[in-house]
Design an enzyme around this catalytic site. Structure first.
Site, PDB file in Angstrom:
ATOM      1  N   ALA A  89       0.828  -1.205   0.000  1.00 25.04           N
ATOM      2  CA  ALA A  89       0.000   0.000   0.000  1.00 25.04           C
ATOM      3  C   ALA A  89       0.861   1.252   0.000  1.00 25.04           C
ATOM      4  CB  ALA A  89      -0.897  -0.011   1.235  1.00 25.04           C
ATOM      5  N   CYS A  90       0.667   2.124  -0.979  1.00 18.82           N
ATOM      6  CA  CYS A  90       1.484   3.337  -1.113  1.00 18.82           C
ATOM      7  C   CYS A  90       0.618   4.456  -1.681  1.00 18.82           C
ATOM      8  CB  CYS A  90       2.668   3.095  -2.053  1.00 18.82           C
ATOM      9  SG  CYS A  90       3.714   1.687  -1.607  1.00 18.82           S
TER      10      CYS A  90
END
Length: 550
Positions: free
Chosen positions: A2-3
């Site tokens: 997740a970014c």
């Protein structure tokens, strides 16, 4: 993984720099400690083997030195994340993105299949290597490319040959261009040049929303793709463009046709009519391209529109864009876009030029000023926990890659770095063309210690979060002070090295980085002491009657 990513074209930034920035967030339930590292040509492998997918192949013989932000703990690959090479090319990998069942059925991901049985015995089935992934991309691409376009071309060729086991978005930058590549299934990919006057927001979703196949197959001015993309899309019925809705009034809002020529003088009327004629020609060209299948929306064709997107992904794009275009109207029934809309644009022209501090702010955001702020008082308990923040407890590192065109080449690449949760950390500016980074940023291990910038920020965040409003002013003051020190160091060092011989510049830049990090360490320790005291005073076992007794 997740970014959140933001890309800023050179004409949209405050100083003409290209800016690529990405939060790397660790998976739920764990931290992935990070450090800074410079990889020298002699340390680059000749034969590369992926830890996770076990794919093995030879690398070119001429690697360049490059900066990176790898995982500090060994065991599951390098994950070099972001950096610059000595040709002043930047790369950030990767933004995990989403897809759909049609794409993954048409070109399945290339996943590692473990061996079955015992080698040499009957029934043994050898392992099947998987494709490349986030663990690998920077290591096998960045040391070998001299422009952003070359980065796209090299990674594209590797994807076509070896495939990938996950959907990812990767950014490449040089002083003139930023390119964004998105993987499509196991072996296909598309890439689009970021408009010079625009910024791009990417929140863990396939993002590109306009693509010109004719350009990708021809001059590649703004688009590149797998050579067989057109045929593959047609064979698998992936283009979802509804060609029955392509009349001008469906493409352009009616209000554009409502201007009254009677209210204009002759010069204004002539200019308006010329503008409208050009606009209608453009609409006709777009319509023709859509009808022929040469122009399509990749987000519709290759992406997802799941319920979880509306909680986890789209609200982040909505908030970033409301920060950079605040007067477009983002709230209420008449808002152009809401936090759960699937058609929030991939790129926009900002209302004003974007700064490094603006980038840090949006990549630290927790929906400030809205009913969705997890630290706020607006809305309800439900609304304050409705959407996934950008600045989250699982932020591992933020790398902001800035390429400044107005200074000599050895000084152009600045790698602004922050570790830990972005709500509570600070962004420090470092020259990237050096032989090593300061120990304070490169000494991360599994040992929790305030001698490490990574772990110091983790401890600060845990303490400050517990007393957010009491510690908020101290954290903001720290962030402002560290940012100012970074800009001051760059300004002074740019001037100081102007007369040096080229061979002496790297050492001067390294010393400037070290001097800045000495101040960074001092300020970080002062903030830690302050938030520790504030949070300790709020412990539940305090008892005032004994305060003045011994």
């Amino acid at each position: 993984m997740a970014c959140t990513t933001i890309l800023v074209g050179k004409n949209a930034s405050y100083d003409g720099s290209t800016i690529v920035a990405r939060n790397e967030d660790s998976p739920n339930g764990q931290f992935e400690p990070k450090k800074m590292q410079v990889v020298h040509p002699e340390d680059q492998p000749k034969t590369y083997t992926s830890v996770l997918s076990h794919v093995t192949f030879e690398l070119p013989d001429n690697p360049m030195r490059y900066s990176s932000v790898p995982d500090a703990l060994s065991g599951h690959g390098i994950w070099a994340a972001a950096g610059f090479n000595t040709a002043n090319v930047g790369m950030s990998a990767t933004e995990t993105i989403t897809s759909n069942e049609r794409v993954l059925g048409a070109d399945p991901l290339v996943e590692y299949v473990p061996a079955k049985g015992v080698e040499g015995e009957e029934g043994y089935v050898p392992a099947i290597p998987g494709g490349l992934g986030e663990e690998d991309f920077v290591t096998v691409v960045l040391p070998y490319v001299r422009t952003a376009r070359e980065g796209v071309q090299r990674l594209g060729a590797l994807l076509e040959q070896y495939g990938t086991y996950e959907m990812n978005g990767i950014a490449f930058s040089d002083e003139d261009e930023i390119w964004w590549l998105e993987t499509i299934g196991g072996h296909h990919w598309i890439a689009k040049r970021v408009p010079d006057d625009a910024y791009v927001t990417m929140p863990n979703q396939l993002g590109i929303d306009y693509f010109d196949l004719l350009d990708a197959e021809g001059e590649q001015v703004e688009h590149m793709a797998s050579p067989d993309l057109r045929q593959w899309m047609a064979e698998n019925h992936l283009n979802l463009t509804n060609t029955s809705r392509l009349e001008p009034e469906d493409i352009l809002d009616e209000e554009f046709f409502d201007d009254d020529l009677d209210d204009m003088d002759e010069e204004e009327a002539d200019a308006y009519e010329e503008y409208m004629a050009d606009l209608m020609d453009l609409i006709a060209d777009v319509r023709e391209g859509m009808l022929s299948g040469e122009i399509f929306n990749p987000r519709e064709a290759f992406g997802s529109h799941s319920d979880s997107d509306h909680v986890y992904n789209t609200p982040r794009a909505w908030y970033m864009q409301r920060c950079f275009n605040p007067h477009d109207g983002w709230d209420g029934e008449d808002a152009a876009f809401g936090p759960e809309d699937d058609d929030i644009p991939w790129s926009r022209v900002p209302e004003r030029k974007v700064t490094i501090e603006d980038v840090k702010y949006v990549l630290s955001a927790h929906y400030q000023g809205t009913a969705y702020d997890c630290y706020g008082s607006k809305g309800t308990a439900a609304s304050r926990n409705a959407y996934r923040p950008i600045g989250i407890n699982r932020n591992s590192q933020l790398a902001v890659l800035q390429i400044r065109p107005y200074v000599p080449e050895p000084l152009r690449c600045i790698q602004w770095m922050a570790f830990g949760s972005n709500v509570f950390n600070a962004l420090v500016g470092l020259y990237a063309n050096v032989d090593a980074f300061p120990e304070y940023l490169s000494n991360t291990t599994d040992r929790v210690t305030t001698e490490s910038f990574y772990w110091a920020n983790r401890v600060i965040a845990a303490l400050a979060d517990a007393r957010f409003h009491e510690t908020g002013a101290k954290v903001e003051s720290y962030q402002e002070k560290i940012g100012a020190l970074g800009h001051k160091m760059l300004r002074e060092t740019d001037r100081a090295v102007a007369g040096l011989a080229e061979a002496d510049i790297p050492a001067a830049l390294a010393k400037a980085n070290d001097d800045l990090c000495a101040e960074l360490k001092d300020q970080t320790e002062k903030l830690l002491a302050s938030v520790l005291y504030t949070t300790s005073c709020a412990m539940r076992n305090g008892f005032a009657m004994s305060d003045n007794e011994r």
